[in-house]
Each structure stands twice: as structure tokens, then as C-alpha cells.
Design an enzyme around this catalytic site. Structure first.
Site, PDB file in Angstrom:
ATOM      1  N   CYS A 186       0.805  -1.223   0.000  1.00  0.00           N
ATOM      2  CA  CYS A 186       0.000   0.000   0.000  1.00  0.00           C
ATOM      3  C   CYS A 186       0.839   1.274   0.000  1.00  0.00           C
ATOM      4  O   CYS A 186       0.286   2.376  -0.022  1.00  0.00           O
ATOM      5  CB  CYS A 186      -0.966  -0.014   1.176  1.00  0.00           C
ATOM      6  SG  CYS A 186      -2.079  -1.435   1.120  1.00  0.00           S
ATOM      7  N   HIS A 240      -2.019   7.988   6.587  1.00  0.00           N
ATOM      8  CA  HIS A 240      -2.330   6.718   5.922  1.00  0.00           C
ATOM      9  C   HIS A 240      -3.640   6.168   6.487  1.00  0.00           C
ATOM     10  O   HIS A 240      -4.503   5.735   5.714  1.00  0.00           O
ATOM     11  CB  HIS A 240      -1.196   5.725   6.146  1.00  0.00           C
ATOM     12  CG  HIS A 240      -1.394   4.421   5.458  1.00  0.00           C
ATOM     13  ND1 HIS A 240      -1.420   4.300   4.080  1.00  0.00           N
ATOM     14  CD2 HIS A 240      -1.578   3.163   5.946  1.00  0.00           C
ATOM     15  CE1 HIS A 240      -1.617   3.041   3.753  1.00  0.00           C
ATOM     16  NE2 HIS A 240      -1.717   2.319   4.870  1.00  0.00           N
ATOM     17  N   GLU A 242       0.595   4.886  13.536  1.00  0.00           N
ATOM     18  CA  GLU A 242       0.930   6.098  12.780  1.00  0.00           C
ATOM     19  C   GLU A 242       0.861   7.343  13.656  1.00  0.00           C
ATOM     20  O   GLU A 242       1.757   8.202  13.603  1.00  0.00           O
ATOM     21  CB  GLU A 242      -0.011   6.253  11.584  1.00  0.00           C
ATOM     22  CG  GLU A 242       0.302   7.499  10.756  1.00  0.00           C
ATOM     23  CD  GLU A 242      -0.555   7.637   9.521  1.00  0.00           C
ATOM     24  OE1 GLU A 242      -0.230   8.493   8.679  1.00  0.00           O
ATOM     25  OE2 GLU A 242      -1.564   6.891   9.399  1.00  0.00           O
ATOM     26  N   LYS A 292      -9.015   8.455   3.562  1.00  0.00           N
ATOM     27  CA  LYS A 292      -9.568   7.120   3.333  1.00  0.00           C
ATOM     28  C   LYS A 292     -10.942   6.957   3.978  1.00  0.00           C
ATOM     29  O   LYS A 292     -11.675   6.014   3.652  1.00  0.00           O
ATOM     30  CB  LYS A 292      -8.618   6.048   3.865  1.00  0.00           C
ATOM     31  CG  LYS A 292      -7.350   5.865   3.025  1.00  0.00           C
ATOM     32  CD  LYS A 292      -6.507   4.718   3.557  1.00  0.00           C
ATOM     33  CE  LYS A 292      -5.208   4.565   2.773  1.00  0.00           C
ATOM     34  NZ  LYS A 292      -4.268   5.680   3.035  1.00  0.00           N
ATOM     35  N   HIS A 311      -9.777   2.413   0.966  1.00  0.00           N
ATOM     36  CA  HIS A 311      -8.352   2.155   0.818  1.00  0.00           C
ATOM     37  C   HIS A 311      -8.063   1.617  -0.579  1.00  0.00           C
ATOM     38  O   HIS A 311      -8.443   0.493  -0.910  1.00  0.00           O
ATOM     39  CB  HIS A 311      -7.906   1.154   1.884  1.00  0.00           C
ATOM     40  CG  HIS A 311      -6.426   0.988   1.977  1.00  0.00           C
ATOM     41  ND1 HIS A 311      -5.541   1.659   1.169  1.00  0.00           N
ATOM     42  CD2 HIS A 311      -5.662   0.202   2.805  1.00  0.00           C
ATOM     43  CE1 HIS A 311      -4.308   1.309   1.479  1.00  0.00           C
ATOM     44  NE2 HIS A 311      -4.352   0.422   2.465  1.00  0.00           N
ATOM     45  N   PHE A 347       1.971  -3.660   3.871  1.00  0.00           N
ATOM     46  CA  PHE A 347       2.324  -4.965   4.420  1.00  0.00           C
ATOM     47  C   PHE A 347       3.785  -5.270   4.078  1.00  0.00           C
ATOM     48  O   PHE A 347       4.239  -5.032   2.953  1.00  0.00           O
ATOM     49  CB  PHE A 347       1.439  -6.059   3.817  1.00  0.00           C
ATOM     50  CG  PHE A 347       0.058  -6.154   4.409  1.00  0.00           C
ATOM     51  CD1 PHE A 347      -0.391  -5.272   5.379  1.00  0.00           C
ATOM     52  CD2 PHE A 347      -0.813  -7.149   3.985  1.00  0.00           C
ATOM     53  CE1 PHE A 347      -1.663  -5.365   5.916  1.00  0.00           C
ATOM     54  CE2 PHE A 347      -2.100  -7.265   4.521  1.00  0.00           C
ATOM     55  CZ  PHE A 347      -2.520  -6.366   5.483  1.00  0.00           C
TER      56      PHE A 347
END
Length: 417
Positions: free
Chosen positions: A166, A306, A317, A336, A341, A402
Site C-alpha cells: 500500500c 495513511h 501512525e 480514506k 483504501h 504490508f
């Protein structure tokens, strides 16, 4: 090092298939989530997502050519065509030497997964005889969108795909930025696309307990930083930016949206899919981006987080932001909550948002957060609700993937000097 200008933007998103429509919906706090219509999800625990709607591929691609391209490549072509037009670039009038100084770095997290799934379904539903589409491999591979963009426009500069889950498209933009700064190209097309609203992606993320199951109220499902969040909402689409050598852009009379001034990449080195509670990887990426931009944390006016709407990720985060920014009341929001996402395309679409925030002095809000998490670090300035009007000189855009990948880009309001 050369300065880098942003001169063109393009998007295909759940909130609109033009930059103008998309930006209006972002400012107005609209949700792109709704029941999924592209595939049958009646047996799935999650039955909604942020789909691209009303996309007409034939507006960008000859009908005879469509069979060659997976949907993720179609989205890439559409977004980049928009951005090229927006930048006022006429490749057809350029010499081969000029086009050798123009490249493409295009990202995706999954590539032609839809094509792969469809082809295997056809194979296993038959008698086992291998009848595969001759376009199967080029439709599926992750680098093909970058190649197609260069082929369509006869661009001979650097050309490749970045894959960091991502964080993929933010990584692509940072690499394009570096390519121009180092004098290896005059213009770069950068961004990413994803078309992962398919059975295998929904099933895989669902099995990993990553997706929201709020089927009764999809529009409220993506709720970053909320105590009651239960996972992210799958999105799809594409975002494209035209980056140029500042002198080249000025010389040709281009309209300049913003200046890109920094990019930082790091790794959590922590877990296959999780992020460290202390936000170390995020903090390292942000710190590197700030150092490259030559600014201190107090110069940043807005952070596009994010923030996918997962418990561990959101808090990691925010803890990373707290480590870097301390008590500086930088505005933070999670777009988002509106777009869902977009996986490998997220960083590019959120870079478009970041650029427009700096150009227009608008900070998008975070919708759906009704019960802020009690563990949010004290003193952070999260913008809840719709957008606000506020002076924005510097924007920081975070993306994580990831595998522990982190990528942070920084854009600056453009001023003639």
C-alpha cells in the site's frame, strides 16, 4: 539538485472520474462506500466497498484494444491521459530526443489480479485443457501499465513499476522525484492504479480480519481513529501526477500546482502485516522526508495520514507522528474515510489531495469518526468532519504497506521566485 514541479493531475476514483469532481466530493466530506456490484459477494462477510462508478474505458482506449488490458491498466491509462492533458504536454510534437527525457514510474500492489482470477476460474471449470488467453501474461504482470503508458505516448525515458504493497504509488512518486532531481529526466509520469474488488482480494483481506463488516451502513464503515472501527473499506482506482524539472516547466509556460520537496522511505522491520505500536518505521520515513526537504517539523501545515481505519495501524501512525512532531499542532486528517483504501493506488490519489490542499489552502476532514479512540496521543490536531479553510504551505503524505514498507512525500505551495 534540480527543483521539481507538479504540473498535471489525473484521477479515477470512487468519488469521481475527474480531478474537479473528486476534489469537490473530498471537500464536501462525501463517502464513496456502497454495496459491491462488480462481483457476487452474497456469501462474503464483507459485501461493500468503494467502487469506481460510471467509468467508460472507451473514452480513453480504442474498443479493439480493451481486450489487451486488465482493469488496473485501463484505470492507469485514463488517469495518466487526464494528467498529460492537464499539464499541456503534446508528446506528438516532440522529437525522439525530447521524448527520451520523459519517463514513467507506475505502481500497483496487485497488478492484473482480476485477470489472473478469471483465467484460473475458466481453466478449472473446463476439462483441464489449457486454453489460456494470449494476452493473459501481459494483462496480469505488475509492470505492464508503466509499459503501456510509455508505448502509447512514445516515451523513451526511465520506465518501471514499484511494488511496496500500500506504499507502492507513493514510492513511485518519490522515485520519479529523485529521477528528476538527479537530472536523469525532464518529465516523469508517476502514480498508481488498483482494481482489486474481486473475490480473491475480498476473501484474503477478509480472512486476515482486515475488512470492515459494517454491511448495514457502508457509508459510515471507514472510520479512522474511531474507538468502534472494525477494519478498512476496499477501494479501487488510479491517481497520476506529472512531475517536471522546475526550469523545464517554467520554460514551456506550464501551470504549476505545487513543488515536491522531499521523500522519505524506511521499514518497520517488525511484522508481516502489523505495524509497531511505537510507530518507529513511520517516524523514520517522516524524519527522512523532512530532512530531504530541508525543513523542521513545525513547517508542516497538514498531514494526510495513511489511517486505514484499523486499530493497530491508526495508533501506530499517530504515535509515529507524535514522535516526530511533538507538540506542534499540525492538522491531520484521513481521506480514506471517504475514498476507502485504494491499496497500491492510495499514495497517488492522496498525493493529488495533498497537492490540491496546498494549492487551495484547504484541509480535507475525516468523516465518520464519532467516538475518537481514547488512546490517541494527547495534543494531536485531528480534523474531524468536513474540510476546513486554512493556510497550507507544506503538506506531508504518509503511506505504509504490508511487509513494513513506509513512504512519505512532502509537497510545498508553489510561489514564483
Amino acid at each position: 539538485m534540480k527543483r521539481v514541479a507538479v504540473t498535471g493531475l489525473g484521477v479515477i476514483t470512487p468519488l469521481g472520474n475527474s480531478v474537479e469532481e473528486f476534489w469537490e466530493n473530498i471537500k464536501n466530506g462525501k463517502s464513496g462506500a456502497a454495496p459491491i456490484t462488480k462481483v457476487d459477494v452474497t456469501k462474503f462477510k464483507t459485501q461493500f466497498g468503494c467502487e469506481v462508478r460510471n467509468f467508460v474505458a472507451e473514452e480513453y482506449i480504442d474498443k479493439k484494444e480493451l481486450k489487451k488490458y486488465d482493469l488496473y491498466t485501463q484505470y492507469a491509462i485514463a488517469a495518466t491521459d487526464q494528467a498529460i492533458r492537464d499539464a499541456g504536454l503534446d508528446f506528438g510534437s516532440m522529437s525522439e530526443e525530447e521524448r527520451a527525457e520523459i519517463g514513467v514510474i507506475w505502481a500497483t500492489g496487485n497488478g492484473g489480479m482480476g485477470t489472473f482470477e478469471e483465467q484460473l476460474r475458466e481453466f478449472h471449470s473446463g476439462d483441464g485443457t489449457p486454453r489460456f488467453n494470449p494476452f493473459f501474461i501481459p494483462k496480469m504482470i505488475v509492470d505492464i501499465a508503466a509499459g503501456v503508458i510509455s508505448i502509447r505516448n512514445k516515451l523513451h525515458g526511465p520506465n518501471y513499476c514499484t511494488v511496496s504493497a500500500c506504499a507502492s504509488s507513493n514510492t513511485a512518486i518519490i522515485n520519479a522525484f529523485d529521477t528528476i532531481r538527479l537530472g536523469k529526466a525532464n518529465v516523469m509520469i508517476a502514480g498508481g492504479s488498483e482494481a482489486a474488488i474481486i473475490h480473491s482480494a475480498l476473501g484474503g483481506f477478509g480472512a486476515a480480519q482486515a475488512l470492515s463488516k459494517r454491511n448495514d451502513n457502508p457509508e459510515k464503515a471507514s472510520r479512522p481513529f474511531d474507538q468502534d472501527r472494525d477494519g478498512f473499506v476496499m477501494g479501487e482506482g488510479a491517481g497520476a501526477l506529472i512531475l517536471e524539472d522546475m526550469d523545464y516547466a517554467i520554460q514551456r509556460g506550464a501551470t504549476i500546482y505545487a513543488e515536491m520537496v522531499g521523500g522519505g522511505m524506511a521499514a518497520d522491520a517488525y511484522h508481516l502485516t502489523g505495524t509497531p505500536p511505537n510507530g518507529l518505521g513511520a517516524a523514520l520515513g517522516m524524519s527522512k522526508a523532512l530532512a530531504e526537504a530541508g525543513i523542521t517539523p513545525d513547517k508542516i501545515d497538514y498531514i494526510n495520514a495513511h489511517a486505514t481505519s484499523t486499530g493497530l495501524g491508526d495508533m501506530s501512525e499517530l504515535n509515529g507522528i507524535k514522535r516526530v512532531f511533538g507538540d506542534h499542532p499540525v492538522a491531520i486528517s484521513a481521506s480514506k474515510s471517504m475514498t476507502g483504501h485504494l491499496l497500491g493506488a492510495a499514495g497517488a490519489v492522496e498525493s493529488v489531495i495533498s497537492v490540491l490542499a496546498a494549492k487551495n489552502d484547504v484541509i480535507p476532514g475525516t468523516i465518520n469518526t464519532e467516538n475518537p479512540d481514547e488512546h490517541i496521543p494527547e495534543g494531536l490536531n485531528i480534523i474531524f468532519g468536513k474540510s476546513i479553510n486554512q493556510k497550507v504551505d507544506y503538506v506531508l503524505n504518509n503511506t505504509f504497506g504490508f511487509g513494513g514498507h513506509t513512504a512519505t512525500s512532502i509537497f510545498k505551495k508553489y510561489t514564483e521566485s
